[in-house]
Design a protein around this motif. Structure first.
Motif, PDB file in Angstrom:
ATOM      1  N   MET A   1       0.853  -1.173   0.000  1.00 27.12           N
ATOM      2  CA  MET A   1       0.000   0.000   0.000  1.00 27.12           C
ATOM      3  C   MET A   1       0.900   1.238   0.000  1.00 27.12           C
ATOM      4  N   SER A   2       0.617   2.153  -0.872  1.00 30.48           N
ATOM      5  CA  SER A   2       1.388   3.391  -0.915  1.00 30.48           C
ATOM      6  C   SER A   2       0.621   4.499  -0.199  1.00 30.48           C
ATOM      7  N   ILE A   3       1.360   5.463   0.308  1.00 29.84           N
ATOM      8  CA  ILE A   3       0.773   6.610   0.998  1.00 29.84           C
ATOM      9  C   ILE A   3       1.100   7.849   0.198  1.00 29.84           C
ATOM     10  N   THR A   4       0.093   8.675  -0.016  1.00 29.18           N
ATOM     11  CA  THR A   4       0.280   9.969  -0.662  1.00 29.18           C
ATOM     12  C   THR A   4      -0.232  11.042   0.277  1.00 29.18           C
ATOM     13  N   VAL A   5       0.565  12.093   0.447  1.00 25.59           N
ATOM     14  CA  VAL A   5       0.170  13.229   1.264  1.00 25.59           C
ATOM     15  C   VAL A   5       0.023  14.418   0.326  1.00 25.59           C
ATOM     16  N   LEU A   6      -1.209  14.888   0.173  1.00 25.49           N
ATOM     17  CA  LEU A   6      -1.485  16.060  -0.654  1.00 25.49           C
ATOM     18  C   LEU A   6      -1.385  17.272   0.263  1.00 25.49           C
ATOM     19  N   SER A   7      -0.517  18.202  -0.101  1.00 29.57           N
ATOM     20  CA  SER A   7      -0.166  19.288   0.808  1.00 29.57           C
ATOM     21  C   SER A   7      -0.049  20.610   0.070  1.00 29.57           C
ATOM     22  N   GLN A   8       0.320  21.645   0.846  1.00 28.70           N
ATOM     23  CA  GLN A   8       0.619  22.943   0.256  1.00 28.70           C
ATOM     24  C   GLN A   8       1.643  23.651   1.138  1.00 28.70           C
ATOM     25  N   PRO A   9       2.390  24.581   0.572  1.00 32.82           N
ATOM     26  CA  PRO A   9       3.411  25.288   1.343  1.00 32.82           C
ATOM     27  C   PRO A   9       2.796  26.042   2.532  1.00 32.82           C
ATOM     28  N   GLY A  10       3.527  26.045   3.632  1.00 35.66           N
ATOM     29  CA  GLY A  10       3.087  26.784   4.806  1.00 35.66           C
ATOM     30  C   GLY A  10       2.042  26.085   5.650  1.00 35.66           C
ATOM     31  N   CYS A  11       1.657  24.892   5.276  1.00 38.71           N
ATOM     32  CA  CYS A  11       0.619  24.139   5.985  1.00 38.71           C
ATOM     33  C   CYS A  11       1.270  23.368   7.132  1.00 38.71           C
ATOM     34  N   GLN A  12       1.037  23.816   8.359  1.00 36.81           N
ATOM     35  CA  GLN A  12       1.650  23.159   9.513  1.00 36.81           C
ATOM     36  C   GLN A  12       1.152  21.725   9.720  1.00 36.81           C
ATOM     37  N   ALA A  56      -4.214   6.427   1.407  1.00 34.61           N
ATOM     38  CA  ALA A  56      -3.503   5.153   1.548  1.00 34.61           C
ATOM     39  C   ALA A  56      -4.449   4.051   1.093  1.00 34.61           C
ATOM     40  N   GLY A  57      -4.183   3.520  -0.080  1.00 35.37           N
ATOM     41  CA  GLY A  57      -5.086   2.523  -0.639  1.00 35.37           C
ATOM     42  C   GLY A  57      -6.445   3.155  -0.889  1.00 35.37           C
ATOM     43  N   ASP A  58      -7.493   2.517  -0.370  1.00 28.66           N
ATOM     44  CA  ASP A  58      -8.855   3.041  -0.529  1.00 28.66           C
ATOM     45  C   ASP A  58      -9.241   4.004   0.587  1.00 28.66           C
ATOM     46  N   GLU A  59      -8.377   4.160   1.576  1.00 33.47           N
ATOM     47  CA  GLU A  59      -8.661   5.020   2.724  1.00 33.47           C
ATOM     48  C   GLU A  59      -8.100   6.414   2.483  1.00 33.47           C
ATOM     49  N   HIS A  60      -8.813   7.421   2.966  1.00 29.90           N
ATOM     50  CA  HIS A  60      -8.317   8.794   2.887  1.00 29.90           C
ATOM     51  C   HIS A  60      -8.929   9.612   4.014  1.00 29.90           C
ATOM     52  N   PHE A  61      -8.188  10.625   4.430  1.00 28.04           N
ATOM     53  CA  PHE A  61      -8.676  11.529   5.477  1.00 28.04           C
ATOM     54  C   PHE A  61      -7.921  12.842   5.374  1.00 28.04           C
ATOM     55  N   LEU A  69      -2.981   7.506  11.181  1.00 25.45           N
ATOM     56  CA  LEU A  69      -1.671   7.220  10.587  1.00 25.45           C
ATOM     57  C   LEU A  69      -1.096   5.937  11.175  1.00 25.45           C
ATOM     58  N   ASP A  70      -1.243   5.756  12.493  1.00 20.22           N
ATOM     59  CA  ASP A  70      -0.752   4.523  13.121  1.00 20.22           C
ATOM     60  C   ASP A  70      -1.455   3.295  12.560  1.00 20.22           C
ATOM     61  N   GLN A  71      -2.739   3.400  12.286  1.00 26.98           N
ATOM     62  CA  GLN A  71      -3.485   2.277  11.710  1.00 26.98           C
ATOM     63  C   GLN A  71      -2.948   1.932  10.318  1.00 26.98           C
ATOM     64  N   ILE A  72      -2.666   2.942   9.537  1.00 29.01           N
ATOM     65  CA  ILE A  72      -2.111   2.730   8.195  1.00 29.01           C
ATOM     66  C   ILE A  72      -0.721   2.099   8.301  1.00 29.01           C
ATOM     67  N   ILE A  73       0.091   2.629   9.197  1.00 28.51           N
ATOM     68  CA  ILE A  73       1.446   2.102   9.388  1.00 28.51           C
ATOM     69  C   ILE A  73       1.396   0.642   9.802  1.00 28.51           C
ATOM     70  N   ALA A  74       0.479   0.310  10.715  1.00 30.95           N
ATOM     71  CA  ALA A  74       0.345  -1.086  11.163  1.00 30.95           C
ATOM     72  C   ALA A  74      -0.037  -1.987  10.002  1.00 30.95           C
ATOM     73  N   THR A  75      -0.906  -1.528   9.131  1.00 30.16           N
ATOM     74  CA  THR A  75      -1.313  -2.299   7.961  1.00 30.16           C
ATOM     75  C   THR A  75      -0.131  -2.526   7.024  1.00 30.16           C
ATOM     76  N   ILE A  76       0.658  -1.481   6.833  1.00 27.49           N
ATOM     77  CA  ILE A  76       1.828  -1.578   5.947  1.00 27.49           C
ATOM     78  C   ILE A  76       2.844  -2.569   6.491  1.00 27.49           C
ATOM     79  N   LYS A  77       3.068  -2.533   7.779  1.00 25.52           N
ATOM     80  CA  LYS A  77       4.118  -3.361   8.386  1.00 25.52           C
ATOM     81  C   LYS A  77       3.707  -4.817   8.574  1.00 25.52           C
ATOM     82  N   ASN A  78       2.420  -5.112   8.416  1.00 29.47           N
ATOM     83  CA  ASN A  78       1.960  -6.507   8.578  1.00 29.47           C
ATOM     84  C   ASN A  78       1.924  -7.238   7.264  1.00 29.47           C
TER      85      ASN A  78
END
Length: 78
Positions: A1-12, A56-61, A69-78
């Motif tokens: 599963m790949s993770i994509t972070v859609l972002s913009q400059p200055g976004c904390q 991440a896959g079919d999930e997004h938020f 994020l921890d749930q996604i990481i756990a899925t990736i590592k299993n």
């Protein structure tokens, strides 16, 4: 599963997501929506109006959500 972070400059919250994933040594793609019209359209198509949007896959938020994020990481590592 790949993770994509859609972002913009200055976004904390965007930076917080990146730091969180970096600290855990998780690979992800970081996309600046101010430079990528398709990525901006994707945010809108998913029903969001702000960054970050994590996909991440079919999930997004939206926002910095460590628990999700921890749930996604756990899925990736299993």
């Amino acid at each position: 599963m790949s993770i994509t972070v859609l972002s913009q400059p200055g976004c904390q919250p965007c930076k917080a997501v990146a730091r969180y994933l970096d600290k855990r040594e998780i690979d992800y793609t970081y996309v600046d929506v101010t430079q990528d019209a398709d990525a901006l359209a994707k945010i809108r198509d998913l029903g969001y109006q702000q960054t970050p949007v994590v996909i991440a896959g079919d999930e997004h938020f939206s926002g910095f959500q460590p628990t999700r994020l921890d749930q996604i990481i756990a899925t990736i590592k299993n």
